[in-house]
Design a protein around this motif. Structure first.
Motif, PDB file in Angstrom:
ATOM      1  N   ALA A 162       0.780  -1.316  -0.190  1.00  0.00           N
ATOM      2  CA  ALA A 162       0.334   0.166  -0.313  1.00  0.00           C
ATOM      3  C   ALA A 162       0.625   1.474  -0.389  1.00  0.00           C
ATOM      4  N   GLN A 163       0.680   2.502  -0.918  1.00  0.00           N
ATOM      5  CA  GLN A 163       1.319   3.475  -0.904  1.00  0.00           C
ATOM      6  C   GLN A 163       2.287   3.930  -1.567  1.00  0.00           C
ATOM      7  N   HIS A 164       3.019   2.479  -1.940  1.00  0.00           N
ATOM      8  CA  HIS A 164       3.770   2.340  -2.934  1.00  0.00           C
ATOM      9  C   HIS A 164       3.994   3.211  -4.572  1.00  0.00           C
ATOM     10  N   ARG A 165       3.445   4.261  -4.572  1.00  0.00           N
ATOM     11  CA  ARG A 165       3.136   5.043  -5.866  1.00  0.00           C
ATOM     12  C   ARG A 165       3.616   5.040  -6.878  1.00  0.00           C
ATOM     13  N   GLN A 166       5.031   4.275  -6.644  1.00  0.00           N
ATOM     14  CA  GLN A 166       6.700   4.279  -7.970  1.00  0.00           C
ATOM     15  C   GLN A 166       6.008   2.996  -8.374  1.00  0.00           C
ATOM     16  N   LEU A 167       5.017   1.747  -7.259  1.00  0.00           N
ATOM     17  CA  LEU A 167       4.987   0.387  -7.932  1.00  0.00           C
ATOM     18  C   LEU A 167       4.361   0.196  -9.505  1.00  0.00           C
ATOM     19  N   LYS A 168       5.398  -0.365 -10.294  1.00  0.00           N
ATOM     20  CA  LYS A 168       4.793  -0.329 -11.979  1.00  0.00           C
ATOM     21  C   LYS A 168       4.176  -2.289 -12.025  1.00  0.00           C
ATOM     22  N   SER A 169       4.772  -2.586 -11.769  1.00  0.00           N
ATOM     23  CA  SER A 169       4.546  -4.341 -11.449  1.00  0.00           C
ATOM     24  C   SER A 169       4.793  -5.023 -10.667  1.00  0.00           C
ATOM     25  N   VAL A 170       4.304  -6.329 -10.176  1.00  0.00           N
ATOM     26  CA  VAL A 170       4.180  -7.828  -9.392  1.00  0.00           C
ATOM     27  C   VAL A 170       4.314  -8.656 -10.069  1.00  0.00           C
TER      28      VAL A 170
END
Length: 287
Positions: free
Chosen positions: A45-53
């Motif tokens: 949550a709140q990791h706004r830079q995350l693009k893919s998992v």
């Protein structure tokens, strides 16, 4: 990844948090010898830079709000072994437009987090694939005065497309019946995409609906062809050619546009198609 935080339980390792600011997160199969069994509540949550998992097959649960406010998360792939997805797991993932999953388990739960457009790819054990586009929609509450009652007004076909799903299945006939509403209410690019996806991946597509989608593309063939060429989409262009939807004038215009766009594969395909259907022409277009 060294920045992933795990809690070890009797059932396996649960990912509970992330240090730093990862852009692409790959969750491992194991941590300290234990299989990674779950993504915990608020883990990303709140990791706004995350693009893919990327999640391993060992993960069977995604906790409440696990990806809440990951506003740049673009693509999600879910495997068949996921047994539960918590409330609001993907809430406010505004950039998430493409979801790939095995089967149809949890489909309604996942899509309930999104009002925006979603392209859903489902793969099945028999090797078949279905690709469905769910358009965006919006709604508001309007007051009737008198008697001060409120009613909900929905804009766009996306709400009605989402009514075609349960938590473990899709009513494909109802989905295809909703196409008429999409034609009335949605942008042409969205309508074209819905038609192309159903024709290219005709999972549980009836002959009647197959004909309806082709009729729509044929009725808008010039704008459809231009869009496909500008997008450099050979797969869709090949479908138009295979079903002979273009007349001679449309073909000539398409060849000229493909040449202008420096798209030699399309020029070659269209010129061969024109020759096969309409015979030779004196005019030539440079590749």
């Amino acid at each position: 990844m060294k920045n992933l935080i795990f809690e070890h339980t009797e059932h396996g390792a649960v990912l509970t948090g992330v240090n730093g600011a990862p852009v692409h997160a790959i969750v491992p199969d194991t941590d300290s010898g234990q299989p990674v069994c779950a993504i915990g509540r608020y883990a990303f949550a709140q990791h706004r830079q995350l693009k893919s998992v990327t999640l391993p097959d060992s993960v069977s649960a995604i906790g409440d709000h696990a990806f809440y406010n990951c506003r740049n998360l673009e693509q999600l792939t879910l495997h068949h072994g996921i047994e539960s997805i918590g409330d609001g797991a993907f809430k406010n993932c505004e950039a998430l437009r493409r979801i790939t999953m095995q089967g149809m388990q949890h489909i309604k739960h996942i899509l309930s987090d999104f009002l925006h457009e979603i392209t859903l790819t489902m793969t099945f054990e028999d090797g078949q694939t279905a690709v469905l586009l769910f358009p965006d929609y919006d709604y508001e509450y309007l007051e009737n005065v008198p008697p001060r009652e409120f009613r909900s007004v929905t804009y766009g076909s996306g709400f009605f497309y989402r009514m075609c799903i349960s938590n473990t299945s899709v009513d494909f006939e109802q989905y295809d019946n909703t196409f008429e509403r999409a034609v009335r209410e949605d942008a042409p690019a969205i309508v074209q995409a819905i038609a192309f996806f159903r024709l290219l991946y005709p999972y549980r597509l009836s002959p009647a609906h197959h004909a309806i989608y082709l009729k729509y593309l044929a009725g808008h063939i010039q704008e459809v062809t231009e869009a496909v060429i500008r997008q450099r989409d050979m797969t869709r262009l090949e479908l138009l050619v295979a079903h002979e939807l273009m007349d001679s004038d449309t073909l000539s215009g398409a060849i000229a546009l493909a040449a202008e766009q420096d798209f030699p594969e399309a020029v070659s395909l269209l010129m061969d198609h024109r020759l096969a259907r309409f015979g030779s022409r004196r005019k030539r277009f440079a590749l």
